[in-house]
Design an enzyme around this catalytic site. Structure first.
Site, PDB file in Angstrom:
ATOM      1  N   LYS A  10       0.820  -1.222   0.000  1.00 50.48           N
ATOM      2  CA  LYS A  10       0.000   0.000   0.000  1.00 50.48           C
ATOM      3  C   LYS A  10       0.850   1.266   0.000  1.00 50.48           C
ATOM      4  CE  LYS A  10      -4.364  -1.781   1.558  1.00 50.48           C
ATOM      5  NZ  LYS A  10      -4.083  -3.211   1.650  1.00 50.48           N
ATOM      6  N   ASP A  68      11.722  -3.547  -8.762  1.00 48.33           N
ATOM      7  CA  ASP A  68      12.561  -4.434  -7.966  1.00 48.33           C
ATOM      8  C   ASP A  68      13.701  -3.594  -7.395  1.00 48.33           C
ATOM      9  OD1 ASP A  68      12.700  -7.073  -7.005  1.00 48.33           O
ATOM     10  OD2 ASP A  68      14.448  -7.475  -8.238  1.00 48.33           O
ATOM     11  N   PHE A 148      11.043   0.906   6.312  1.00 48.89           N
ATOM     12  CA  PHE A 148      11.046  -0.557   6.372  1.00 48.89           C
ATOM     13  C   PHE A 148      12.388  -1.065   5.882  1.00 48.89           C
ATOM     14  CE2 PHE A 148      10.721  -1.865   1.872  1.00 48.89           C
ATOM     15  CZ  PHE A 148      10.506  -0.636   1.284  1.00 48.89           C
ATOM     16  N   GLY A 149      12.532  -2.375   5.827  1.00 53.34           N
ATOM     17  CA  GLY A 149      13.755  -2.987   5.285  1.00 53.34           C
ATOM     18  C   GLY A 149      15.003  -2.520   6.028  1.00 53.34           C
ATOM     19  N   LYS A 171      11.800  11.100   2.603  1.00 52.59           N
ATOM     20  CA  LYS A 171      12.470   9.922   2.015  1.00 52.59           C
ATOM     21  C   LYS A 171      12.179   9.826   0.516  1.00 52.59           C
ATOM     22  CE  LYS A 171      12.754   4.919   2.033  1.00 52.59           C
ATOM     23  NZ  LYS A 171      12.126   3.649   2.380  1.00 52.59           N
TER      24      LYS A 171
HETATM   25  P1  IMP Z   1      11.482  -4.922  -3.238  1.00 53.20           P
HETATM   26  O1  IMP Z   1      12.041  -5.321  -4.567  1.00 53.20           O
HETATM   27  O2  IMP Z   1      10.937  -3.522  -3.237  1.00 53.20           O
HETATM   28  O3  IMP Z   1      10.525  -5.923  -2.667  1.00 53.20           O
HETATM   29  O4  IMP Z   1      12.704  -4.849  -2.226  1.00 53.20           O
HETATM   30  C1  IMP Z   1      13.487  -5.973  -1.888  1.00 53.20           C
HETATM   31  C2  IMP Z   1      14.086  -5.773  -0.496  1.00 53.20           C
HETATM   32  O5  IMP Z   1      14.970  -4.648  -0.521  1.00 53.20           O
HETATM   33  C3  IMP Z   1      13.073  -5.465   0.577  1.00 53.20           C
HETATM   34  O6  IMP Z   1      12.578  -6.626   1.159  1.00 53.20           O
HETATM   35  C4  IMP Z   1      13.898  -4.676   1.572  1.00 53.20           C
HETATM   36  O7  IMP Z   1      14.629  -5.543   2.392  1.00 53.20           O
HETATM   37  C5  IMP Z   1      14.863  -3.923   0.689  1.00 53.20           C
HETATM   38  N1  IMP Z   1      14.345  -2.579   0.393  1.00 53.20           N
HETATM   39  C6  IMP Z   1      13.672  -2.188  -0.723  1.00 53.20           C
HETATM   40  N2  IMP Z   1      13.372  -0.885  -0.678  1.00 53.20           N
HETATM   41  C7  IMP Z   1      13.845  -0.441   0.504  1.00 53.20           C
HETATM   42  C8  IMP Z   1      13.832   0.847   1.128  1.00 53.20           C
HETATM   43  O8  IMP Z   1      13.310   1.842   0.633  1.00 53.20           O
HETATM   44  N3  IMP Z   1      14.442   0.910   2.333  1.00 53.20           N
HETATM   45  C9  IMP Z   1      15.038  -0.156   2.947  1.00 53.20           C
HETATM   46  N4  IMP Z   1      15.056  -1.363   2.396  1.00 53.20           N
HETATM   47  C10 IMP Z   1      14.476  -1.510   1.197  1.00 53.20           C
END
Ligand code: IMP
Length: 189
Positions: A10, A68, A148-149, A171
């Site tokens: 979301k 991605d 997050f992440g 951000k």
């Molecule tokens: P996704 O491709 O957006 O699902 O990102 C893959 C992984 O990268 C996520 O599970 C996070 O661990 C990390 N990640 C992606 N975007 C961010 C962000 O903006 N901040 C911190 N970690 C991120």
């Protein structure tokens, strides 16, 4: 124009909607009736983003874009990169990923890292890619509770706060995904 963003996250949908404005109707996977996990088996961000976007186009017949993202750490030869989400294995866990990364960075003086986002767009039979990068460094401990992440251990260049200490607007302004979304929005507009 109606276009699917191949995600159910979301926060991401909100961010993209605000960048694109009212002329575009952005729908999530759920909204097109897609409840399955999308294939994501490549070893590059580019490959995975296109794999997801093409899958939605082929199986659901709608124009679509997919993103991605990976965190590339210089001292770790670009790891975790495309494997950022499952760095510490399954099930995916932000805290385990951070713990492993800090462990692997012990004793490293070069803390440089960058987030990279690729957005793949499949539109009217043509394909386009957009990229955004945010450079910074991996700090030694977690600071901040937003985002997050890897946000609590990533401090962007020219800032004295981590991503996890910034508001969503702050951000988005400087982040990898914010920049890639802006490139997509400029193109679509
Ligand atoms: P996704 O491709 O957006 O699902 O990102 C893959 C992984 O990268 C996520 O599970 C996070 O661990 C990390 N990640 C992606 N975007 C961010 C962000 O903006 N901040 C911190 N970690 C991120």
């Amino acid at each position: 124009m109606k276009i699917c963003f191949a995600t159910n996250n979301k926060k991401k949908i909100e961010e993209v909607k605000s960048a694109l404005g009212p002329d575009f109707t952005i729908v999530s996977l759920e909204e097109i009736g897609c409840h399955e996990e999308l294939p994501e088996t490549g070893d590059t961000l580019h490959h995975n983003a296109f794999q997801k976007a093409r899958y939605v186009r082929e199986h659901y017949g709608v124009d679509c874009f997919a993103d991605d993202t990976g965190l590339e750490v210089e001292a770790l030869d670009g790891e975790p990169g495309v494997y950022s989400g499952r760095y510490a294995g399954e099930p995916r866990s932000d805290s385990s990923n951070i713990e492993l990364l800090l462990e692997n960075m012990k004793g490293q003086s070069n803390r440089k890292a960058k987030f990279k986002t690729v957005i793949a767009l499949v539109l009217e039979g043509k394909e386009y890619a957009f990229e955004g990068i945010a450079e910074g460094e991996i700090i030694h401990e977690l600071i901040g509770s937003g985002g997050f992440g890897y946000d609590p251990i990533f401090r962007p260049d020219d800032y004295d706060k981590t991503f996890a200490q910034l508001s969503m607007e702050e951000k988005n302004e400087i982040s990898h995904r914010g920049k890639a979304v802006k490139a997509l929005a400029d193109f679509l507009k």
